[in-house]
Design a protein around this motif. Structure first.
Motif, PDB file in Angstrom:
ATOM      1  N   GLU A  60     -14.743  -2.489 -12.295  1.00 46.46           N
ATOM      2  CA  GLU A  60     -15.306  -1.641 -11.240  1.00 46.46           C
ATOM      3  C   GLU A  60     -14.299  -0.647 -10.669  1.00 46.46           C
ATOM      4  O   GLU A  60     -14.669   0.397 -10.175  1.00 46.46           O
ATOM      5  CB  GLU A  60     -15.812  -2.522 -10.099  1.00 46.46           C
ATOM      6  N   LEU A  61     -13.018  -0.998 -10.735  1.00 43.03           N
ATOM      7  CA  LEU A  61     -12.034  -0.171 -10.016  1.00 43.03           C
ATOM      8  C   LEU A  61     -11.433   0.942 -10.872  1.00 43.03           C
ATOM      9  O   LEU A  61     -10.633   1.738 -10.390  1.00 43.03           O
ATOM     10  CB  LEU A  61     -10.934  -1.064  -9.425  1.00 43.03           C
ATOM     11  N   THR A  89       0.812  -1.233   0.000  1.00 41.69           N
ATOM     12  CA  THR A  89       0.000   0.000   0.000  1.00 41.69           C
ATOM     13  C   THR A  89       0.843   1.281   0.000  1.00 41.69           C
ATOM     14  O   THR A  89       0.315   2.360  -0.232  1.00 41.69           O
ATOM     15  CB  THR A  89      -0.934   0.029   1.225  1.00 41.69           C
ATOM     16  N   ILE A 122      -7.468   2.531 -11.347  1.00 43.03           N
ATOM     17  CA  ILE A 122      -6.674   3.348 -10.407  1.00 43.03           C
ATOM     18  C   ILE A 122      -5.823   2.422  -9.540  1.00 43.03           C
ATOM     19  O   ILE A 122      -6.361   1.570  -8.800  1.00 43.03           O
ATOM     20  CB  ILE A 122      -7.607   4.225  -9.546  1.00 43.03           C
ATOM     21  N   TYR A 168      -5.719  -1.916  -3.165  1.00 44.75           N
ATOM     22  CA  TYR A 168      -6.634  -2.054  -2.031  1.00 44.75           C
ATOM     23  C   TYR A 168      -7.458  -3.332  -2.171  1.00 44.75           C
ATOM     24  O   TYR A 168      -7.665  -4.076  -1.218  1.00 44.75           O
ATOM     25  CB  TYR A 168      -7.545  -0.833  -1.981  1.00 44.75           C
ATOM     26  N   PHE A 169      -7.896  -3.564  -3.389  1.00 45.52           N
ATOM     27  CA  PHE A 169      -8.666  -4.781  -3.665  1.00 45.52           C
ATOM     28  C   PHE A 169      -7.812  -6.010  -3.359  1.00 45.52           C
ATOM     29  O   PHE A 169      -8.255  -6.990  -2.780  1.00 45.52           O
ATOM     30  CB  PHE A 169      -9.115  -4.782  -5.133  1.00 45.52           C
ATOM     31  N   GLY A 184      -4.159   2.566  -6.854  1.00 46.09           N
ATOM     32  CA  GLY A 184      -4.412   2.483  -5.419  1.00 46.09           C
ATOM     33  C   GLY A 184      -5.601   1.601  -5.083  1.00 46.09           C
ATOM     34  O   GLY A 184      -5.598   0.875  -4.086  1.00 46.09           O
ATOM     35  N   TRP A 185      -6.632   1.639  -5.924  1.00 48.69           N
ATOM     36  CA  TRP A 185      -7.817   0.808  -5.662  1.00 48.69           C
ATOM     37  C   TRP A 185      -7.554  -0.646  -6.035  1.00 48.69           C
ATOM     38  O   TRP A 185      -8.066  -1.563  -5.389  1.00 48.69           O
ATOM     39  CB  TRP A 185      -9.041   1.343  -6.414  1.00 48.69           C
ATOM     40  N   ARG A 192      -4.552   8.540  -5.862  1.00 51.31           N
ATOM     41  CA  ARG A 192      -4.211   7.113  -5.857  1.00 51.31           C
ATOM     42  C   ARG A 192      -3.781   6.556  -7.212  1.00 51.31           C
ATOM     43  O   ARG A 192      -3.684   5.354  -7.380  1.00 51.31           O
ATOM     44  CB  ARG A 192      -5.375   6.247  -5.302  1.00 51.31           C
ATOM     45  N   SER A 220      -5.234  -3.225 -16.135  1.00 47.38           N
ATOM     46  CA  SER A 220      -5.774  -3.463 -14.784  1.00 47.38           C
ATOM     47  C   SER A 220      -5.861  -4.962 -14.523  1.00 47.38           C
ATOM     48  O   SER A 220      -5.519  -5.444 -13.438  1.00 47.38           O
ATOM     49  CB  SER A 220      -7.187  -2.881 -14.649  1.00 47.38           C
ATOM     50  N   ARG A 227     -12.409 -11.300   0.566  1.00 46.40           N
ATOM     51  CA  ARG A 227     -12.990 -10.391  -0.431  1.00 46.40           C
ATOM     52  C   ARG A 227     -13.401 -11.140  -1.680  1.00 46.40           C
ATOM     53  O   ARG A 227     -14.435 -10.889  -2.268  1.00 46.40           O
ATOM     54  CB  ARG A 227     -11.959  -9.334  -0.831  1.00 46.40           C
TER      55      ARG A 227
END
Ligand SMILES: Nc1ncnc2c1ncn2[C@@H]1O[C@H](COP(=O)(O)OP(=O)(O)OP(=O)(O)O)[C@@H](O)[C@H]1O
Ligand SMILES: [Mg+2]
Length: 269
Positions: free
Chosen positions: A237-238, A5, A241, A247-248, A243-244, A40, A211, A259
């Motif tokens: 969906e993300l 992160t 990005i 995060y995922f 950072g997302w 992000r 992605s 998750r």
């Protein structure tokens, strides 16, 4: 680790971005480089990875850290202090140490209560000392739009450094692009920085394909086998990005599995 992160700090860790890396490298020959992109998206990672890869002298200051929530300002003393404490990292620190200490002593022990103009003089003298060492130095202000909250006018100082301190390149990152432009006023005739050339790098989110590759690679590193449908759905969906996506991916395989189980349930088979 792709899903870590923190901002990446080396090119080995950086996914994709070859074009931006090259652009940023060439931008470092200029006086002022702006690295722009939404939250992000990977601005700090790009800047840190490239600077580390070049092995050049740099100072990296996250301006958000200096923001005071109570006064809603960035106190000049904090900028001065942060700059001072970063100088020890410079390869030529031993050569400038004496002069820098003199500047510090001349501002006195109550320096943070001093008039803003004296702190500004102190910062100017630090920049002059760095410049006079003769090596190219990059001064990076991360989330530089926060500089608009500074208790001293920094624009004249930046304009002075831009015009006369040729060994310093300024790198400013910004996620609030409008605010950063307002602060700099490069196109505003009333600004001290008006009409100065600047090099711009815009970081965009990854496209769908990248992605998907990002997620696949991250999960592979974690040793987790994830269904393509889940990855594709997450990529959709993300919004690309980084950072997302990170995060995922989550911190631990256990969290990732939780998750994924949830996501799997929501994906029609
Ligand atoms: N190209 C990349 N390859 C691998 N990971 C990345 C990449 N870009 C960003 N990341 C990861 O995404 C997250 C956000 O990156 P970073 O902090 O660099 O973005 P930022 O644009 O500076 O964010 P902020 O707006 O919050 O300051 C971090 O976990 C970072 O490791
Ligand atoms: Mg950042």
């Amino acid at each position: 680790m792709l899903f870590s992160t923190e901002p990446k700090t080396s090119l080995d860790e950086l996914f994709d971005r070859e074009v931006e890396v090259e652009r940023f490298r060439s931008g470092l020959n200029e006086r002022l480089v702006l690295v722009l992109g939404i939250r992000r998206v990977g601005k700090s990672s790009l800047v840190l990875s490239v600077l580390n890869s070049l092995g050049i002298d740099y100072v990296f200051i996250d301006v958000r850290k200096l923001y005071d929530n109570v006064s809603r300002k960035v106190p000049a003393g904090r900028i001065y202090n942060e700059l001072m404490s970063s100088l020890g990292m410079l390869s030529f620190w031993e050569r400038i140490k004496g002069v820098i200490n003199e500047i510090d002593v001349s501002l006195g022990p109550i320096k943070f209560r001093l008039a803003a103009s004296r702190i500004r003089d102190g910062i100017a003298r630090i920049l002059e000392t760095i410049n006079s060492a003769g090596s190219h130095v990059v001064l990076a202000f991360d989330e530089a739009q926060y500089l608009r909250y500074s208790t001293i006018g920094l624009r004249p100082l930046l304009a002075y450094a831009y015009d006369y301190l040729r060994n310093i390149t300024f790198v400013l990152t910004g996620s609030e692009v409008g605010h950063l432009h307002d602060f700099l006023g490069l196109n505003d005739s009333s600004s001290e920085l008006y009409g100065r050339y600047y090099f711009i790098i815009e970081l965009r989110p990854f496209d769908r394909e990248r992605s998907i590759e990002f997620l696949r690679r991250g999960f592979r590193e974690l040793g987790i086998n994830v269904d393509d449908k889940v990855i594709e759905r997450a990529a959709d969906e993300l919004g690309g990005i980084a950072g997302w996506l990170v995060y995922f991916g989550g911190f631990t395989p256990r969290r990732v599995r939780t998750r994924l189980t949830r996501l799997r349930r929501s994906v029609p088979t």
